[in-house]
Design a protein around this motif. Structure first.
Motif, PDB file in Angstrom:
ATOM      1  N   GLY A 234      12.484  -3.856   7.380  1.00 30.37           N
ATOM      2  CA  GLY A 234      11.622  -4.133   7.765  1.00 30.37           C
ATOM      3  C   GLY A 234      11.689  -4.200   9.445  1.00 30.37           C
ATOM      4  O   GLY A 234      10.932  -4.418   9.831  1.00 30.37           O
ATOM      5  N   ALA A 235      12.860  -4.824  10.178  1.00 30.54           N
ATOM      6  CA  ALA A 235      13.057  -5.163  11.243  1.00 30.54           C
ATOM      7  C   ALA A 235      13.446  -4.012  12.048  1.00 30.54           C
ATOM      8  O   ALA A 235      12.680  -3.619  12.954  1.00 30.54           O
ATOM      9  CB  ALA A 235      14.441  -5.881  10.888  1.00 30.54           C
TER      10      ALA A 235
ATOM     11  N   LEU B 222       5.071   4.100  -0.100  1.00 31.12           N
ATOM     12  CA  LEU B 222       5.903   4.861  -1.595  1.00 31.12           C
ATOM     13  C   LEU B 222       7.280   5.364  -0.463  1.00 31.12           C
ATOM     14  O   LEU B 222       8.376   5.214  -0.578  1.00 31.12           O
ATOM     15  CB  LEU B 222       5.053   6.163  -1.758  1.00 31.12           C
ATOM     16  N   ALA B 223       6.827   4.690   0.955  1.00 32.32           N
ATOM     17  CA  ALA B 223       7.779   6.614   1.960  1.00 32.32           C
ATOM     18  C   ALA B 223       8.706   5.071   2.735  1.00 32.32           C
ATOM     19  O   ALA B 223       9.810   5.587   2.673  1.00 32.32           O
ATOM     20  CB  ALA B 223       6.987   6.652   3.434  1.00 32.32           C
ATOM     21  N   VAL B 224       7.826   3.946   2.307  1.00 27.72           N
ATOM     22  CA  VAL B 224       9.099   2.546   2.702  1.00 27.72           C
ATOM     23  C   VAL B 224      10.468   2.144   1.508  1.00 27.72           C
ATOM     24  O   VAL B 224      11.739   2.681   1.976  1.00 27.72           O
ATOM     25  CB  VAL B 224       7.762   1.659   2.581  1.00 27.72           C
TER      26      VAL B 224
ATOM     27  N   ASP C  51       6.430   1.804  -9.875  1.00 30.17           N
ATOM     28  CA  ASP C  51       5.083   1.566  -9.690  1.00 30.17           C
ATOM     29  C   ASP C  51       4.120   1.986  -8.481  1.00 30.17           C
ATOM     30  O   ASP C  51       3.324   2.671  -9.104  1.00 30.17           O
ATOM     31  CB  ASP C  51       4.943  -0.380  -9.932  1.00 30.17           C
ATOM     32  N   ILE C  52       4.825   2.610  -8.172  1.00 31.95           N
ATOM     33  CA  ILE C  52       4.111   2.903  -5.948  1.00 31.95           C
ATOM     34  C   ILE C  52       3.845   4.224  -6.820  1.00 31.95           C
ATOM     35  O   ILE C  52       2.481   4.025  -6.870  1.00 31.95           O
ATOM     36  CB  ILE C  52       5.175   3.314  -5.250  1.00 31.95           C
TER      37      ILE C  52
ATOM     38  N   LEU D  42       4.508  -4.841  -2.427  1.00 35.39           N
ATOM     39  CA  LEU D  42       5.428  -3.898  -3.004  1.00 35.39           C
ATOM     40  C   LEU D  42       6.384  -3.410  -1.889  1.00 35.39           C
ATOM     41  O   LEU D  42       7.354  -3.700  -1.643  1.00 35.39           O
ATOM     42  CB  LEU D  42       5.821  -3.018  -3.916  1.00 35.39           C
ATOM     43  N   ALA D  43       6.027  -2.699  -1.613  1.00 33.57           N
ATOM     44  CA  ALA D  43       6.061  -2.573  -0.084  1.00 33.57           C
ATOM     45  C   ALA D  43       7.517  -2.886   1.603  1.00 33.57           C
ATOM     46  O   ALA D  43       8.011  -3.317   0.970  1.00 33.57           O
ATOM     47  CB  ALA D  43       5.268  -1.142   1.247  1.00 33.57           C
TER      48      ALA D  43
END
Lengths: 411, 381
Positions: B262-263, B322-324, B335-336, B246-247
């Motif tokens: 994500g970069a 969750l943090a991401v 859902d995390i 998910l993250a």
């Protein structure tokens, strides 16, 4: 799923064990080298290390993966693992020509001319010629493609000018394989060529660098109009980047590294079980015990990840980027074992080697600094994380440009 | 040397992943947080049994699928990924325990019923005050006329309410044993896991069971515990993978400062670390599964290694995920937190991390190379 070796492999192991049993003297000499004793001076030590590699080679345990035509064994992957296991079990030192054996050799097998293979490969195996790697330059560590050491073409000769740094083995190496910029006008990754250079050629100056641990492990190498014959170009002109990339990306299961960590953890556990602390020993402390258990868990996790990588290779698949997972974890685990060691030592972690009350003759301080070096050399942990993020998770690139897998300062 | 999943195991993984995705939604776990705890209904249970999963490690003669322990761990990973509530995994343990207790007619019948979902069987190991329930102390078995009298309290029993038979560990005068007890004979009080799974407290007040209610002795109790801990570890790996997926998807998609987040290495590197930890966890799960399958002497160390590491790695992976996600990651709708709840509950079940670290330390200290006695002439410098 099974973790057993075939009867043929077990037979191979038995033969190796028998050979090792019959070579106590060489083993003892080699082990003495590793402990820093047994040789009157550094030249004797190098001589003994060369001798040890040659002995091992003549017995058929060096160049396992290489073609027989060039002195190799064409051994199976499992046999290679068995050799690593058995040598590690006997605490033998790493082979002196490891850089030539693991990086240049496979490169020449893949990209070298027939002449280059015949000329260079056998002497890598016997340690008759020692090799160093000239990839990193002062302005290009992790960003290897930024290198500026240049070579101009003068007839059938390359004239190399510039500087390399973090070069392991440079003072004792006979040869150097290096990347040079042959076309300064081309884009970063083009216009780089792969050369083989005689370290005794005029114009080369080696200046050893002292590392943070106090040892002399790597050097700066200066090239001033050094002439390299065109016959020593590996692969096509300007194709050096792709060639270097192909072998830096050639990862193994990492099982040999696991064995070196294992022997250290075993040693540390025994130290913890005997080092006095309070009314008992260090291992009686719950926090110490749990931390050691955690290290064992991590070691076994790494070992079994290595078995998965090896199994993929045995099934004919390239492990690819997943091998960088093991590489990163191994380097971090080495640092954690080192930190745990200093925790086990407790207050005595402040005592230097060659002092009264030093623990295990100061080996854990050496291991600690060595671990820091490991986390930088051959690709920093941060570069490994970039590789995993991009190649395993498929995240977008974090930096522009193309990197060599495992690129980074020093070898 | 082959440390990869077989074709059959890969096929099971794909089947389980697809089916559980169709039959079970994370939404149901979210809903259950505000409602009665989540359990698998009779219809789905019958389907899972028909697929051969309740008896995945029971022999085919007994109505099971004849799978090995590695195969069971593959299923467990998918159960964790899908956030499916219990008691499938304790049923898998029960199936293997009953299979090994072969010979007793009543157990053979029970196993047949278990595999065909006519009777549900779950496992009661944990006790209040005792860490993992490896060695029962709060529940005792005293010899009584024609059998045994069981007294004590079990907690965190997966879905005892929905089960017909509970395999209860109890301390007999000559050591721990596992007893098959009809759930009608005990007092069952609902409990709720942090992640809304239905568990139960089971109180036994001098429950009389016949002599053949004994399913296994001390070794069997430890085997059952090891198998349950292994499946809990595999379940954790599944939930870690799902939350990491998910993250990673979010990090590719979400744009801030003109780039997918994500970069940014501050986002990418923790995700890389979490994926490394996950692969190590999966490797340890396979190692432990193989150790159980081959009855290796150091099985306890490998099981505890897998459970300790999977617990830590999964909690970290879920927290990272969750943090991401930033603020959206802290919302009820995402859902995390369901994965994080399962991670925290799973890490504490069948022995928490400290318990397993202690168990590893005890065993490793006796191993060749680690034990001081084994040192000898190999000492260098």
């Amino acid at each position: 799923m099974h973790l057993t070796f075939s009867p043929e492999d077990e037979e191979y192991r038995a033969r190796l064990r028998a050979w090792l049993d019959g070579h106590h003297a060489e083993l003892a000499g080699a082990a003495g080298l590793m402990a820093g004793g047994g040789a009157a001076n550094i030249l004797d030590a190098i001589g003994m290390a060369r001798e040890w590699q040659r002995t091992l080679y003549e017995a058929g345990y060096v160049g396992l993966a290489w073609p027989k035509a060039y002195g190799g064994q064409e051994a199976t992957l499992t046999q290679q693992v068995i050799v690593s296991e058995e040598l590690s079990r006997r605490n033998t030192p790493p082979l002196i020509n490891t850089i030539g054996l693991t990086i240049l050799g496979p490169t020449l097998v893949q990209h070298g001319t027939e002449e280059q293979k015949q000329r260079f490969l056998p002497k890598i195996l016997t340690a008759e010629e020692l090799w160093c790697q000239g990839f990193s330059v002062p302005e290009a560590g992790s960003d290897l493609a930024a290198l500026r050491t240049r070579a101009e073409i003068d007839g059938d000769t390359f004239v190399v000018t510039g500087q390399k740094v973090w070069t392991s083995m440079a003072p004792i190496a006979d040869w150097c394989f290096l990347l040079v910029r042959t076309d300064p006008t081309a884009p970063r990754h083009e216009g780089i060529s792969y050369l083989l250079c005689d370290m005794r050629a005029p114009g080369i100056t080696v200046r050893p660098l002292r590392n943070a641990a106090g040892g002399i492990h790597f050097s700066e190498v200066f090239f001033e109009d050094v002439r390299v014959p065109a016959a020593n170009l590996v692969g096509e002109l300007h194709a050096g980047w792709q060639i270097a990339r192909s072998t830096l990306g050639h990862e193994r299961s990492g099982l040999a590294g696991v064995l070196s960590l294992e022997s250290n953890l075993m040693r540390l556990w025994r130290t913890a079980a005997t080092l006095p602390r309070g009314d008992g020993v260090a291992l009686d402390d719950t926090a110490v015990r749990r931390e050691l258990a955690q290290r064992w868990i991590e070691l076994e996790g790494l070992r079994h990840l290595g078995f998965r990588t090896l199994s993929a290779q045995l099934a004919g698949r390239e492990p690819g980027a997943s091998a960088s997972v093991g590489k990163l974890f191994a380097s971090e685990l080495r640092s954690r074992i080192a930190a745990t060691a200093l925790r086990v030592e407790g207050p005595l972690a402040q005592v230097a080697k060659k002092s009264p009350h030093t623990v295990d003759r100061g080996r854990w301080h050496a291991f600690y600094f060595d671990a820091i070096g490991h986390s930088i050399g051959g690709g920093t942990a941060q570069i490994q994380r970039n590789t995993i993020a991009e190649r395993v998770l498929g995240l977008p690139r974090s930096v522009q440009g193309e990197r060599a897998e495992g690129g980074g300062p020093g070898r | 040397m082959n440390f990869e999943l077989s074709e059959e195991q890969l096929a099971l993984r794909d089947t389980a992943r697809d089916l559980l995705k169709q039959r079970w939604s994370p939404d149901r776990m979210r809903h259950a947080l505000d409602a009665p705890p989540a359990r698998v209904g009779d219809e789905l249970w019958a389907e899972l049994a028909a697929l051969g999963w309740t008896g995945i490690c029971a022999s085919e003669d007994s109505g099971g699928s004849g799978g090995d322990v590695v195969t069971a761990s593959v299923l467990a990973e998918e159960v964790g990924r899908a956030l499916l509530p219990g008691p499938l995994l304790s049923a898998v343990v029960a199936g293997r325990v009953l299979d090994r207790a072969a010979g007793t007619a009543s157990h053979a019948d029970l196993l047949q019923d278990h595999c065909h979902s006519t009777r549900r069987v779950t496992l009661a190991l944990d006790e209040p005050g005792a860490n993992p329930g490896l060695v029962p102390t709060a529940t005792t078995a005293d010899p009584a006329a024609g059998g045994w009298s069981l007294t004590g309290t079990k907690i965190c029993v997966p879905d005892a309410e929905g089960s017909d038979v509970i395999l209860v560990s109890a301390l007999a005068p000559d050591g721990p044993r596992l007893f098959a007890v009809a759930s009608a004979d005990v007092a069952v009080t609902p409990m709720r896991r942090l992640d809304a799974q239905a568990t139960s407290e089971v109180v036994l007040d001098g429950v009389h069971v016949p002599a053949d209610a004994v399913v296994c002795d001390e070794t069997g109790v430890e085997d059952a515990f090891d198998f349950a801990a292994l499946l809990a570890a595999a379940d954790l790996v599944g939930t870690a993978s799902a939350s990491l997926d998910l993250a990673v998807a979010y990090a590719k998609d979400r744009v801030q400062f003109g780039r997918p987040i994500g970069a940014f290495q501050a986002v990418a590197h923790p995700l890389a670390d979490a994926s490394v930890d996950c692969e190590i966890a999966r490797s340890l799960v396979y190692a432990a599964a193989l150790a159980i399958e081959e009855s290796r002497p150091e099985t306890d160390a490998y099981v505890s290694a897998a459970k300790a590491w999977a617990g830590q790695a999964t909690v970290k992976a879920c927290e990272t995920s969750l943090a991401v996600h930033g603020g959206i990651g802290f919302t009820w709708e995402l859902d995390i937190h369901l994965h994080l709840r399962r991670a925290r509950a799973g890490a504490a079940s069948y022995g928490d991390t400290d318990f397993h670290l202690d168990r590893v330390a005890a065993r490793v200290g006796e191993m060749d190379g680690y034990a001081v006695e084994a040192a000898g002439s190999g000492e260098d410098a």
